[in-house]
Design a protein around this motif. Structure first.
Motif, PDB file in Angstrom:
ATOM      1  N   GLY A 131       0.776  -1.223   0.000  1.00  0.00           N
ATOM      2  CA  GLY A 131       0.000   0.000   0.000  1.00  0.00           C
ATOM      3  C   GLY A 131       0.807   1.273   0.000  1.00  0.00           C
ATOM      4  N   VAL A 132       2.055   1.220  -0.426  1.00  0.00           N
ATOM      5  CA  VAL A 132       2.879   2.425  -0.470  1.00  0.00           C
ATOM      6  C   VAL A 132       2.486   3.224  -1.717  1.00  0.00           C
ATOM      7  CG1 VAL A 132       5.224   3.331  -0.503  1.00  0.00           C
ATOM      8  CG2 VAL A 132       4.766   1.167   0.631  1.00  0.00           C
ATOM      9  N   PRO A 133       2.039   4.468  -1.542  1.00  0.00           N
ATOM     10  CA  PRO A 133       1.566   5.252  -2.692  1.00  0.00           C
ATOM     11  C   PRO A 133       2.703   5.916  -3.470  1.00  0.00           C
ATOM     12  CG  PRO A 133       1.256   6.512  -0.692  1.00  0.00           C
ATOM     13  CD  PRO A 133       1.795   5.164  -0.281  1.00  0.00           C
ATOM     14  N   LEU A 134       3.556   5.091  -4.092  1.00  0.00           N
ATOM     15  CA  LEU A 134       4.678   5.584  -4.878  1.00  0.00           C
ATOM     16  C   LEU A 134       4.677   4.907  -6.242  1.00  0.00           C
ATOM     17  CD1 LEU A 134       7.531   5.365  -2.200  1.00  0.00           C
ATOM     18  CD2 LEU A 134       6.266   7.399  -2.885  1.00  0.00           C
ATOM     19  N   ASN A 135       5.323   5.529  -7.229  1.00  0.00           N
ATOM     20  CA  ASN A 135       5.437   4.873  -8.523  1.00  0.00           C
ATOM     21  C   ASN A 135       6.539   3.815  -8.456  1.00  0.00           C
ATOM     22  OD1 ASN A 135       7.957   6.102  -8.966  1.00  0.00           O
ATOM     23  ND2 ASN A 135       7.057   7.804 -10.072  1.00  0.00           N
ATOM     24  N   ALA A 136       6.746   3.094  -9.539  1.00  0.00           N
ATOM     25  CA  ALA A 136       7.641   1.935  -9.539  1.00  0.00           C
ATOM     26  C   ALA A 136       9.083   2.306  -9.189  1.00  0.00           C
ATOM     27  CB  ALA A 136       7.589   1.234 -10.888  1.00  0.00           C
TER      28      ALA A 136
END
Length: 123
Positions: free
Chosen positions: A67-72
């Protein structure tokens, strides 16, 4: 044999090297990866969940961060930082950071220091 046509395609060219199976362009000029990376930020509830799992791993514990709201790319960098802080290996797969070993507490402290809202998930 109807499904064979969808599986056949150029994957390597002696002129250009490896070819993208989706856009059929050389991997150096492939646009598929750029589009996928831009759309890779998951939509969630804003809470990062940290859990410990042993299922399917031969009894070895693995700390999962979901659930980490970061891009790849940012997720890869965060995974590297977490692994080095815990002194262990791991990987980033399908938006989930896996750190080898039971490192839930140090991972949670590090994520909270980064400004994420963190919860312990599982038992």
């Amino acid at each position: 044999m109807a499904g064979l046509s969808s599986l056949s395609g150029l994957v390597y060219s002696t002129d250009n090297g490896r070819m993208c199976p989706d856009c059929r362009q050389p991997m150096a000029s492939c646009q598929c990866k750029a589009i996928a990376a831009a759309q890779a930020v998951p939509a969630g509830d804003g809470i990062v969940r940290v859990s410990r799992e042993t299922k399917g791993r031969g009894g070895k514990a693995v700390t999962l961060v979901k659930g980490v709201p970061l891009n790849a790319e940012e997720l890869q960098a965060l995974g590297k930082k977490l692994k080095s802080a815990c002194g262990s290996g791991g990987t980033v797969k399908d938006g989930v950071i896996e750190v080898q070993g039971d490192h839930c507490e140090p991972v949670m402290k590090l994520l909270q220091a980064q400004g994420f809202k963190v919860k312990r998930a599982g038992g």
